[in-house]
Design an enzyme around this catalytic site. Structure first.
Site: not given
Ligand SMILES: [Zn+2]
Length: 259
Positions: A161, A59-60, A63
């Site tokens: 987020d 997930h990170e 980004h």
């Molecule tokens: Zn996030």
């Protein structure tokens, strides 16, 4: 002890760092697993925890890689028991870029969930090994976690987020500061409603969580306000300095270098 962390490895140049408290979580989860089902239980709960946090890292990375495409440096990804955090050099103030960088995280979770859907579909008839549950269960748990993670992050409150996505959408019409103010205000109203609901239901963990969200919204706005004021202060200093060194009307500035 709060600052203790272990550098693990780099993923395409991005340092992955483990906060010390993460080891405590790992130990706690192993003890829980042992209580439930002995050594196979330890294996099961540890594998599940590592798989879960691998999804957090992915997930990170969603980004981070999107941020890098826009030329934003990523210092590291810090893993803590409460989740992961990608540390950027600076968040771009173009709403469209902040929107894409932020949306990329939850998008990764939904992509993982879709892949796991295929996985659980093919392992449906796998016999249960000497473990508390089967590979199929493992896939299912991970799948639902990823859907939760994706949805939870889309809730429009800071520091999730969703709060940034809301800010980016507001910032297409408002200034960045006003957009942050309104995103933080919406977050605080939602958090206050959540706190009241938590108190009413006697769910004190939820009250603490919503209190945290309430103050995170406030902190996000205050931090930006402080930065804007500092920027304005230095702009002012530079302007005054330039005014001092401007030649008075009618007076020619002496050339610095004689040809
Ligand atoms: Zn996030």
């Amino acid at each position: 002890m709060l600052g203790w962390s272990i550098n693990l490895f780099r993923i395409r140049g991005i340092q992955l760092t483990l906060h010390f408290s993460f080891l405590l979580l790992l130990a706690w989860s192993a003890v829980q697993g042992y209580d439930e089902a002995g050594l196979p239980g330890v294996f099961w709960s540890t594998a599940l925890l590592i798989a879960f946090f691998t999804c957090v890292v992915l997930h990170e990375l969603g980004h981070s890689f999107t941020a890098r495409r826009f030329g934003v440096g990523v210092r590291r990804i810090l893993l803590m028991p409460i989740g992961g955090m990608a540390e950027f050099d600076s968040i771009p103030r173009q709403p469209s870029r902040e929107f894409l960088i932020t949306v990329a995280g939850p998008a990764v979770n939904f992509a993982i969930a879709a892949l796991l859907w295929v996985f659980v579909d093919t392992t449906r008839d796998t016999p249960t090994a000497d473990l508390p549950a089967s590979v199929y269960d493992f896939g299912w748990i991970l799948l639902t976690w990823n859907i939760y993670m994706g949805l939870f992050n889309l809730v429009p409150v800071f520091p999730m987020d969703g709060g940034r996505i809301l800010r980016a959408m507001l910032a297409t019409r408002l200034t960045y500061l006003r957009a942050t103010f309104w995103a933080a205000t919406i977050a605080k109203v939602l958090a206050a409603i959540g706190m009241i609901a938590g108190l009413w239901a006697g769910q004190y963990m939820l009250v603490i969580l919503f209190a945290f969200i309430f103050f995170a919204g406030e902190a996000e706005y205050r931090a930006l306000l402080r930065r804007e004021r500092e920027d304005a202060y230095w702009r002012d200093v530079v302007a005054q300095f330039q005014a001092l060194h401007q030649p008075a009307p009618g007076q020619r500035e002496p050339p610095l270098l004689e040809p």
